[in-house]
Scaffold this motif. Structure first.
Motif, mmCIF file in Angstrom:
data_model
loop_
_atom_site.group_PDB
_atom_site.id
_atom_site.type_symbol
_atom_site.label_atom_id
_atom_site.label_comp_id
_atom_site.label_asym_id
_atom_site.label_seq_id
_atom_site.Cartn_x
_atom_site.Cartn_y
_atom_site.Cartn_z
ATOM 1 N N GLU A 19 42.506 20.138 61.954
ATOM 2 C CA GLU A 19 42.607 20.307 63.397
ATOM 3 C C GLU A 19 42.875 21.756 63.776
ATOM 4 O OE1 GLU A 19 45.655 17.456 64.303
ATOM 5 O OE2 GLU A 19 44.244 15.778 64.187
ATOM 6 N N PRO A 20 42.738 22.075 65.074
ATOM 7 C CA PRO A 20 42.956 23.444 65.541
ATOM 8 C C PRO A 20 44.284 24.028 65.050
ATOM 9 C CG PRO A 20 42.043 22.120 67.310
ATOM 10 C CD PRO A 20 42.348 21.182 66.173
ATOM 11 N N GLY A 21 44.205 25.269 64.586
ATOM 12 C CA GLY A 21 45.390 25.994 64.134
ATOM 13 C C GLY A 21 45.706 25.834 62.660
ATOM 14 N N MET A 22 45.113 24.828 62.000
ATOM 15 C CA MET A 22 45.391 24.625 60.576
ATOM 16 C C MET A 22 44.663 25.690 59.751
ATOM 17 S SD MET A 22 45.222 20.464 60.327
ATOM 18 C CE MET A 22 46.017 20.354 58.718
ATOM 19 N N GLU A 23 45.236 26.030 58.607
ATOM 20 C CA GLU A 23 44.626 27.007 57.712
ATOM 21 C C GLU A 23 43.831 26.237 56.656
ATOM 22 O OE1 GLU A 23 43.308 29.693 55.101
ATOM 23 O OE2 GLU A 23 44.810 28.311 54.311
ATOM 24 N N ILE A 24 42.551 26.539 56.523
ATOM 25 C CA ILE A 24 41.651 25.736 55.717
ATOM 26 C C ILE A 24 41.966 25.783 54.223
ATOM 27 C CG2 ILE A 24 39.239 25.442 54.985
ATOM 28 C CD1 ILE A 24 38.444 26.339 57.851
ATOM 29 N N LYS A 25 42.022 26.958 53.623
ATOM 30 C CA LYS A 25 42.181 27.029 52.170
ATOM 31 C C LYS A 25 43.489 26.396 51.709
ATOM 32 C CE LYS A 25 41.798 30.027 48.156
ATOM 33 N NZ LYS A 25 41.573 31.385 47.656
ATOM 34 N N SER A 26 44.599 26.755 52.335
ATOM 35 C CA SER A 26 45.880 26.194 51.908
ATOM 36 C C SER A 26 45.940 24.689 52.168
ATOM 37 C CB SER A 26 47.050 26.912 52.583
ATOM 38 O OG SER A 26 47.013 26.743 53.983
ATOM 39 N N LEU A 81 38.283 23.745 43.961
ATOM 40 C CA LEU A 81 39.661 23.770 44.446
ATOM 41 C C LEU A 81 40.689 23.676 43.327
ATOM 42 C CD1 LEU A 81 39.186 21.413 47.513
ATOM 43 C CD2 LEU A 81 39.610 23.878 47.566
ATOM 44 N N GLY A 82 40.255 23.488 42.098
ATOM 45 C CA GLY A 82 41.200 23.366 40.994
ATOM 46 C C GLY A 82 41.891 24.673 40.678
ATOM 47 N N ALA A 83 43.171 24.594 40.328
ATOM 48 C CA ALA A 83 43.958 25.735 39.852
ATOM 49 C C ALA A 83 43.895 26.937 40.797
ATOM 50 C CB ALA A 83 43.512 26.130 38.446
ATOM 51 N N GLY A 84 44.142 26.718 42.062
ATOM 52 C CA GLY A 84 44.197 27.820 43.019
ATOM 53 C C GLY A 84 42.922 28.027 43.802
ATOM 54 N N GLY A 85 41.838 27.447 43.335
ATOM 55 C CA GLY A 85 40.600 27.473 44.089
ATOM 56 C C GLY A 85 39.795 28.748 43.978
ATOM 57 N N HIS A 86 38.515 28.598 44.254
ATOM 58 C CA HIS A 86 37.563 29.708 44.322
ATOM 59 C C HIS A 86 36.521 29.318 45.353
ATOM 60 C CE1 HIS A 86 34.406 32.421 42.127
ATOM 61 N NE2 HIS A 86 34.774 32.904 43.299
ATOM 62 N N LEU A 87 36.670 29.848 46.559
ATOM 63 C CA LEU A 87 35.821 29.472 47.678
ATOM 64 C C LEU A 87 35.047 30.669 48.225
ATOM 65 C CD1 LEU A 87 38.373 27.278 49.685
ATOM 66 C CD2 LEU A 87 36.596 26.487 48.103
ATOM 67 N N THR A 98 25.515 36.725 60.642
ATOM 68 C CA THR A 98 26.465 36.080 59.739
ATOM 69 C C THR A 98 27.212 37.110 58.921
ATOM 70 O OG1 THR A 98 24.774 35.796 58.034
ATOM 71 C CG2 THR A 98 25.133 33.943 59.539
ATOM 72 N N ILE A 99 28.346 36.679 58.420
ATOM 73 C CA ILE A 99 29.161 37.482 57.518
ATOM 74 C C ILE A 99 29.646 36.536 56.427
ATOM 75 C CG2 ILE A 99 31.286 37.148 58.855
ATOM 76 C CD1 ILE A 99 31.915 40.124 58.168
ATOM 77 N N SER A 100 29.694 37.036 55.210
ATOM 78 C CA SER A 100 30.034 36.135 54.114
ATOM 79 C C SER A 100 30.844 36.855 53.057
ATOM 80 C CB SER A 100 28.758 35.565 53.490
ATOM 81 O OG SER A 100 27.965 36.616 52.967
ATOM 82 N N GLY A 101 31.507 36.047 52.227
ATOM 83 C CA GLY A 101 32.272 36.599 51.128
ATOM 84 C C GLY A 101 33.194 35.565 50.512
ATOM 85 N N HIS A 102 34.030 36.062 49.619
ATOM 86 C CA HIS A 102 35.035 35.250 48.938
ATOM 87 C C HIS A 102 36.114 34.909 49.965
ATOM 88 C CE1 HIS A 102 37.415 34.077 45.385
ATOM 89 N NE2 HIS A 102 38.438 34.546 46.070
ATOM 90 N N ALA A 103 36.401 33.628 50.151
ATOM 91 C CA ALA A 103 37.392 33.187 51.134
ATOM 92 C C ALA A 103 38.789 33.382 50.558
ATOM 93 C CB ALA A 103 37.162 31.735 51.509
ATOM 94 N N ILE A 104 39.452 34.430 50.985
ATOM 95 C CA ILE A 104 40.805 34.734 50.508
ATOM 96 C C ILE A 104 41.810 33.792 51.151
ATOM 97 C CG2 ILE A 104 42.606 36.503 50.394
ATOM 98 C CD1 ILE A 104 40.126 37.075 48.645
ATOM 99 N N GLY A 105 41.692 33.599 52.449
ATOM 100 C CA GLY A 105 42.622 32.738 53.174
ATOM 101 C C GLY A 105 42.635 33.103 54.631
ATOM 102 N N ASN A 106 43.707 32.712 55.325
ATOM 103 C CA ASN A 106 43.855 33.010 56.737
ATOM 104 C C ASN A 106 42.678 32.449 57.542
ATOM 105 O OD1 ASN A 106 45.424 34.113 58.803
ATOM 106 N ND2 ASN A 106 44.262 36.014 58.804
ATOM 107 N N LEU A 107 42.098 31.332 57.052
ATOM 108 C CA LEU A 107 40.957 30.697 57.716
ATOM 109 C C LEU A 107 41.507 29.710 58.737
ATOM 110 C CD1 LEU A 107 39.014 29.904 54.434
ATOM 111 C CD2 LEU A 107 38.461 31.737 56.036
#
Length: 144
Positions: A19-26, A81-87, A98-107
């Motif tokens: 939902e709105p405001g949630m951080e995707i990776k974590s 998503l295993g062991a810390g993930g790689h997205l 478009t813009i793309s890259g390794h998803a660090i976080g803060n999504l």
């Protein structure tokens, strides 16, 4: 060096809506941990974000990141998503670029993130340091 081939004939599917405001990776890493998913991966994702921290390909260090603060569509989210993930993520901007890259976080979710997570139920995904790449890389094992 060739790596062993692993096949999985057992697949479990999990459907998640953030939902709105949630951080995707974590949120996805927490979901995987809470549900004891040992070989999870992203099957599909649609939605939007208000910000994201990504790293472009071939940067000199893992700390070479870009902070984006704008409303963008999630055009693609892929990875494990295993062991810390790689997205990795592709984001669509207001002008259609478009813009793309390794998803660090803060999504941070803007309107929604509808995500389908698959799990190979007979495998385990770990991450092991690879001196050739300088990163922790996927290490696949049969589940015992």
């Amino acid at each position: 060096m060739a790596h062993p081939k692993f096949e999985s004939s057992n697949l479990r599917v999990h459907c998640v809506r953030l939902e709105p405001g949630m951080e995707i990776k974590s949120s996805l890493l927490s979901y995987a941990k809470e549900n004891n998913l040992q070989a999870p991966f992203i099957m599909t994702c649609v939605g939007s974000v208000t910000k994201a921290t990504i790293r472009y390909a071939a940067q000199p260090t893992a700390d070479s990141t870009v902070d984006l603060n704008e409303k963008m569509e999630i055009c693609s989210l892929v990875g494990t998503l295993g062991a810390g993930g790689h997205l990795h993520i592709v984001l669509g901007r207001e002008d259609g670029s478009t813009i793309s890259g390794h998803a660090i976080g803060n999504l941070e979710v803007f309107t929604t993130a509808e995500i389908v997570v698959g799990e190979c139920t007979d495998l385990v995904f770990n991450r092991t340091f690879d001196s050739r790449t300088g990163f922790d890389e996927l290490d696949i094992q049969k589940r015992t």
